[in-house]
Scaffold this motif. Structure first.
Motif, PDB file in Angstrom:
ATOM      1  N   MET A   1       0.814  -1.257  -0.079  1.00  0.00           N
ATOM      2  CA  MET A   1      -0.108  -0.112   0.036  1.00  0.00           C
ATOM      3  C   MET A   1       0.955   1.345   0.097  1.00  0.00           C
ATOM      4  SD  MET A   1      -2.896   1.077   2.674  1.00  0.00           S
ATOM      5  CE  MET A   1      -4.059  -0.032   2.409  1.00  0.00           C
ATOM      6  N   GLY A   2       0.806   2.011  -1.037  1.00  0.00           N
ATOM      7  CA  GLY A   2       1.421   3.346  -1.043  1.00  0.00           C
ATOM      8  C   GLY A   2       1.149   4.382   0.011  1.00  0.00           C
ATOM      9  N   ILE A   3       1.790   5.355   0.057  1.00  0.00           N
ATOM     10  CA  ILE A   3       1.833   6.166   1.356  1.00  0.00           C
ATOM     11  C   ILE A   3       0.493   7.277   0.926  1.00  0.00           C
ATOM     12  CG2 ILE A   3       3.020   8.066   0.139  1.00  0.00           C
ATOM     13  CD1 ILE A   3       3.148   7.521   3.890  1.00  0.00           C
ATOM     14  N   ILE A   4       0.126   7.456  -0.497  1.00  0.00           N
ATOM     15  CA  ILE A   4      -0.982   8.376  -0.584  1.00  0.00           C
ATOM     16  C   ILE A   4      -2.194   7.292  -0.497  1.00  0.00           C
ATOM     17  CG2 ILE A   4      -2.270   9.452  -2.464  1.00  0.00           C
ATOM     18  CD1 ILE A   4       0.560  10.107  -3.895  1.00  0.00           C
ATOM     19  N   GLN A   5      -2.112   6.205  -0.776  1.00  0.00           N
ATOM     20  CA  GLN A   5      -3.187   5.221  -0.618  1.00  0.00           C
ATOM     21  C   GLN A   5      -3.798   4.987   0.845  1.00  0.00           C
ATOM     22  OE1 GLN A   5      -2.895   1.515  -2.730  1.00  0.00           O
ATOM     23  NE2 GLN A   5      -4.879   0.808  -2.135  1.00  0.00           N
ATOM     24  N   LEU A   6      -2.355   4.699   1.587  1.00  0.00           N
ATOM     25  CA  LEU A   6      -2.357   4.822   3.127  1.00  0.00           C
ATOM     26  C   LEU A   6      -3.362   5.758   3.724  1.00  0.00           C
ATOM     27  CD1 LEU A   6      -1.527   2.928   5.540  1.00  0.00           C
ATOM     28  CD2 LEU A   6       0.334   4.436   5.663  1.00  0.00           C
ATOM     29  N   PHE A   7      -3.191   6.839   3.236  1.00  0.00           N
ATOM     30  CA  PHE A   7      -4.010   8.173   3.843  1.00  0.00           C
ATOM     31  C   PHE A   7      -5.111   8.554   3.081  1.00  0.00           C
ATOM     32  CE2 PHE A   7       0.198   8.495   5.832  1.00  0.00           C
ATOM     33  CZ  PHE A   7      -0.081   8.412   7.312  1.00  0.00           C
ATOM     34  N   ASN A   8      -5.649   7.654   2.175  1.00  0.00           N
ATOM     35  CA  ASN A   8      -6.944   8.207   1.157  1.00  0.00           C
ATOM     36  C   ASN A   8      -8.101   7.511   2.214  1.00  0.00           C
ATOM     37  OD1 ASN A   8      -8.330   9.226  -0.734  1.00  0.00           O
ATOM     38  ND2 ASN A   8      -7.915   7.533  -2.103  1.00  0.00           N
ATOM     39  N   ASP A   9      -8.372   7.900   3.039  1.00  0.00           N
ATOM     40  CA  ASP A   9      -9.554   7.563   3.875  1.00  0.00           C
ATOM     41  C   ASP A   9     -10.200   8.582   4.579  1.00  0.00           C
ATOM     42  OD1 ASP A   9     -11.615   6.149   5.415  1.00  0.00           O
ATOM     43  OD2 ASP A   9     -10.019   4.282   6.054  1.00  0.00           O
ATOM     44  N   LYS A  10     -11.265   9.342   4.043  1.00  0.00           N
ATOM     45  CA  LYS A  10     -11.932  10.250   4.976  1.00  0.00           C
ATOM     46  C   LYS A  10     -12.519   9.917   6.082  1.00  0.00           C
ATOM     47  CE  LYS A  10     -12.755  13.112   0.497  1.00  0.00           C
ATOM     48  NZ  LYS A  10     -13.732  13.725  -0.287  1.00  0.00           N
ATOM     49  N   LYS A  11     -13.264   8.763   6.150  1.00  0.00           N
ATOM     50  CA  LYS A  11     -13.923   8.155   7.076  1.00  0.00           C
ATOM     51  C   LYS A  11     -12.987   8.208   8.407  1.00  0.00           C
ATOM     52  CE  LYS A  11     -16.767   4.357   8.810  1.00  0.00           C
ATOM     53  NZ  LYS A  11     -17.547   2.743   8.244  1.00  0.00           N
ATOM     54  N   PHE A  12     -11.805   7.714   7.826  1.00  0.00           N
ATOM     55  CA  PHE A  12     -10.769   7.300   9.137  1.00  0.00           C
ATOM     56  C   PHE A  12     -10.440   8.645   9.665  1.00  0.00           C
ATOM     57  CE2 PHE A  12      -6.072   8.114  10.304  1.00  0.00           C
ATOM     58  CZ  PHE A  12      -6.092   7.220  11.236  1.00  0.00           C
ATOM     59  N   PHE A  13     -10.156   9.925   9.024  1.00  0.00           N
ATOM     60  CA  PHE A  13      -9.936  11.191   9.431  1.00  0.00           C
ATOM     61  C   PHE A  13     -11.037  11.700  10.199  1.00  0.00           C
ATOM     62  CE2 PHE A  13      -6.160  10.696   6.436  1.00  0.00           C
ATOM     63  CZ  PHE A  13      -5.239  10.996   7.156  1.00  0.00           C
ATOM     64  N   LYS A  14     -12.389  11.622   9.808  1.00  0.00           N
ATOM     65  CA  LYS A  14     -13.368  12.089  10.402  1.00  0.00           C
ATOM     66  C   LYS A  14     -13.350  11.679  11.608  1.00  0.00           C
ATOM     67  CE  LYS A  14     -18.381  12.741   9.685  1.00  0.00           C
ATOM     68  NZ  LYS A  14     -19.428  12.512   8.800  1.00  0.00           N
ATOM     69  N   SER A  15     -13.357  10.150  11.776  1.00  0.00           N
ATOM     70  CA  SER A  15     -13.356   9.549  13.248  1.00  0.00           C
ATOM     71  C   SER A  15     -12.356  10.081  14.037  1.00  0.00           C
ATOM     72  CB  SER A  15     -13.326   8.068  12.627  1.00  0.00           C
ATOM     73  OG  SER A  15     -14.327   7.519  12.313  1.00  0.00           O
ATOM     74  N   MET A  16     -11.155  10.178  13.529  1.00  0.00           N
ATOM     75  CA  MET A  16     -10.009  10.468  14.321  1.00  0.00           C
ATOM     76  C   MET A  16     -10.263  12.091  14.825  1.00  0.00           C
ATOM     77  SD  MET A  16      -5.959  10.837  13.031  1.00  0.00           S
ATOM     78  CE  MET A  16      -6.227  12.729  12.397  1.00  0.00           C
ATOM     79  N   LEU A  17     -10.682  12.953  13.859  1.00  0.00           N
ATOM     80  CA  LEU A  17     -10.787  14.228  14.496  1.00  0.00           C
ATOM     81  C   LEU A  17     -11.850  14.446  15.320  1.00  0.00           C
ATOM     82  CD1 LEU A  17     -10.290  16.220  11.164  1.00  0.00           C
ATOM     83  CD2 LEU A  17      -8.715  16.087  13.030  1.00  0.00           C
ATOM     84  N   LYS A  18     -12.887  13.576  15.300  1.00  0.00           N
ATOM     85  CA  LYS A  18     -14.012  13.579  16.287  1.00  0.00           C
ATOM     86  C   LYS A  18     -13.558  13.081  17.691  1.00  0.00           C
ATOM     87  CE  LYS A  18     -18.719  11.466  16.752  1.00  0.00           C
ATOM     88  NZ  LYS A  18     -19.813  10.345  16.317  1.00  0.00           N
ATOM     89  N   LEU A  19     -12.678  12.153  17.657  1.00  0.00           N
ATOM     90  CA  LEU A  19     -12.179  11.727  19.035  1.00  0.00           C
ATOM     91  C   LEU A  19     -11.261  12.538  19.535  1.00  0.00           C
ATOM     92  CD1 LEU A  19     -11.968   7.982  18.298  1.00  0.00           C
ATOM     93  CD2 LEU A  19     -13.571   9.003  19.992  1.00  0.00           C
ATOM     94  N   ALA A  20     -10.314  12.888  18.643  1.00  0.00           N
ATOM     95  CA  ALA A  20      -8.981  13.435  18.926  1.00  0.00           C
ATOM     96  C   ALA A  20      -9.021  15.068  19.307  1.00  0.00           C
ATOM     97  CB  ALA A  20      -7.860  13.631  18.075  1.00  0.00           C
ATOM     98  N   ILE A  21      -9.854  15.806  18.742  1.00  0.00           N
ATOM     99  CA  ILE A  21     -10.124  17.152  19.135  1.00  0.00           C
ATOM    100  C   ILE A  21     -10.659  17.485  20.544  1.00  0.00           C
ATOM    101  CG2 ILE A  21     -11.474  19.223  18.402  1.00  0.00           C
ATOM    102  CD1 ILE A  21     -10.897  18.644  15.433  1.00  0.00           C
ATOM    103  N   PRO A  22     -11.761  16.860  20.874  1.00  0.00           N
ATOM    104  CA  PRO A  22     -12.212  17.098  22.162  1.00  0.00           C
ATOM    105  C   PRO A  22     -11.305  16.668  23.076  1.00  0.00           C
ATOM    106  CG  PRO A  22     -14.087  16.185  20.751  1.00  0.00           C
ATOM    107  CD  PRO A  22     -12.884  15.951  20.185  1.00  0.00           C
ATOM    108  N   ILE A  23     -10.498  15.610  23.001  1.00  0.00           N
ATOM    109  CA  ILE A  23      -9.727  15.154  24.018  1.00  0.00           C
ATOM    110  C   ILE A  23      -8.612  16.204  24.139  1.00  0.00           C
ATOM    111  CG2 ILE A  23      -7.903  13.465  24.739  1.00  0.00           C
ATOM    112  CD1 ILE A  23      -9.813  11.251  23.406  1.00  0.00           C
ATOM    113  N   ALA A  24      -7.906  16.743  23.007  1.00  0.00           N
ATOM    114  CA  ALA A  24      -6.827  17.468  22.968  1.00  0.00           C
ATOM    115  C   ALA A  24      -7.272  18.695  23.280  1.00  0.00           C
ATOM    116  CB  ALA A  24      -6.598  17.621  21.594  1.00  0.00           C
TER     117      ALA A  24
END
Length: 456
Positions: A1-24
């Motif tokens: 899996m290439g580096i661009i493909q590895l990070f091409n996942d909007k659902k992942f980033f949406k979930s990450m930010l939903k959890l990470a931002i309030p905790i941060a």
């Protein structure tokens, strides 16, 4: 899996930010308020800063023990949530409460009856010990209360509910800061209590925090609003299965905490100016660290949910994403700390020596931050979420006791190096942990589905 493909996942980033931002955001506000508290205490002089810092070092031990208990519990909670197993989530919460409250009670009794003996481990300065003992005798009454708040907050986070803990703790800590200002100096008709005022303010804020989180959980009949019978619905087999995974985490945090306490002992024996400088720089470091606390916790929850669902492929992909994202963000944060620390430190009314020490401590921190973030993400976010707690125990405690503690004792007490060089020696353990930890993540041996092995 290439580096661009590895990070091409909007659902992942949406979930990450939903959890990470309030905790941060929660940790940012808490750390900022702690910074204000330290500045308020700083107005009483370096002895006051040192005494409160050493008294809080005792709580630091309990804090990490509680973190070990709640972190171990969160491994199960996140996976059970992925498996939609509410009954066992409530059982885990019950065990978390029992274990945390028991530990907090022991620390309360120790701080109440042996405050001078405890603080004399860290310092020989009679004034520091006297002030710190008075502070400790008040603050210990918040320990059991804090353990209850921890249990509910971490359980909420592990089920993806991060807003409630954020709102509750920020509200409570804002009250703490206001009361600190009023009670330390006696403004607006309040009694002038000095360092004891700070302890009283914290105790009141902790009580409010616990009441608010319990109200939020039970008033809205939250998914973790367990009855007492549900919390205590514990079989011998369930308890043994729980502690098989969580005891390594508890030992990890406890033994690691003792190692970090050894660092504090060395700093204390290097002089009151050194203690003051490390307390100041540590406060600034905690503000920087909030982003990565958010990322690390988001990592643990997201990977735990995937493993609980039985989706090990995505769990591994998530792990690879987080061990790249964390260090990259940390490099930018390190640059920011490097250039802004003189401005932040200018708020403290301390001697030029203390200022100089603190400034150079922060330079060391900014250089090694990305390594520290990699290890936090690896151990707390990835390996633990897969139940690989024994490996984490060996890696984390081995780094502190076999590398960090010996080097710090040599640097501070034998070679008599300046504190900022001793600070740099601390980070040698982080370098070693990175070298050993990365192959473990890539091996996939850390992925264990605990939810599918539930013992009733």
């Amino acid at each position: 899996m290439g580096i661009i493909q590895l990070f091409n996942d909007k659902k992942f980033f949406k979930s990450m930010l939903k959890l990470a931002i309030p905790i941060a955001l929660q940790n940012l506000i808490l750390s900022s308020l702690n910074l204000v508290d330290t500045i308020i205490i700083g107005g009483l002089g370096e002895t006051a800063i040192a005494s409160v810092g050493l008294a809080n070092q005792y709580f630091f031990l309990l804090n990490l023990l509680l973190f070990g208990i709640t972190s171990g519990s969160s491994i199960f909670t996140a996976q059970y949530w992925g498996n939609k197993d509410i009954k066992n989530i409530r059982r885990v919460l019950g065990l978390c409460l029992l274990t945390g409250c028991s530990a907090a009670l022991l620390f309360t009794l120790g701080g109440l009856f042996f405050p001078k003996q405890i603080l004399s481990i860290f310092s020989k300065d009679a004034d520091v010990i006297m002030l710190g003992s008075q502070y400790l005798k008040i603050i210990v009454f918040s320990y059991v209360i804090t353990s209850i708040t921890f249990a509910y907050s971490f359980t909420l986070r592990s089920t993806g509910q991060v807003k409630i803990p954020m709102i509750v703790s920020v509200t409570a800590l804002a009250i703490n800061t206001i009361l600190n200002y009023l009670l330390v100096y006696g403004y607006f008709g309040f009694p002038k209590m000095g360092t004891n005022g700070s302890a009283t303010a914290t105790l009141i804020a902790r009580i409010i925090e616990m009441c608010l989180i319990l109200f939020a959980v039970y008033r809205k009949n939250n998914v973790i609003a367990a009855k007492f019978s549900e919390l205590m619905d514990l079989s011998k087999a369930f308890i043994l299965n729980f502690f098989k995974v969580t005891i390594p985490v508890i030992l990890n945090e406890s033994i690691w905490a003792l190692g970090v306490t050894m660092y504090a002992i060395v700093y204390a024996r290097m002089g009151t100016e050194v203690i003051a400088s490390t307390n100041i720089s540590s406060t600034v470091e905690r503000i920087t660290w909030v982003i990565f606390m958010g990322l690390g916790n988001a990592c643990a929850v997201m990977i735990g949910h995937k493993i609980g669902e039985g989706n090990e492929k995505d769990a591994f992909i998530y792990a690879k994403r987080f061990i790249i994202l964390g260090p990259v963000f940390a490099m930018f944060a390190g640059i920011l700390v490097f250039f802004t620390s003189p401005w932040i430190l200018s708020a403290y009314k301390v001697s030029p020596v203390v200022y100089n020490y603190a400034a150079k401590n922060l330079i060391v921190f900014s250089i090694f931050l990305w390594v520290k973030v990699f290890n936090f993400t690896s151990i707390v976010g990835i390996l633990r979420s897969g139940g690989d707690t024994t490996f984490c125990l060996i890696l984390d405690t081995g780094g502190v006791w076999l590398i960090g503690v010996p080097l710090v004792f040599l640097g501070g007490l034998v070679w008599h190096l300046p504190v900022y060089y001793v600070y740099a020696l601390v980070y040698m353990e982080e370098v070693a942990k990175l070298i050993i930890g990365l192959p473990r993540i890539l091996s996939k041996k850390w992925i264990n589905n605990l939810a599918s092995k539930t013992v009733v």
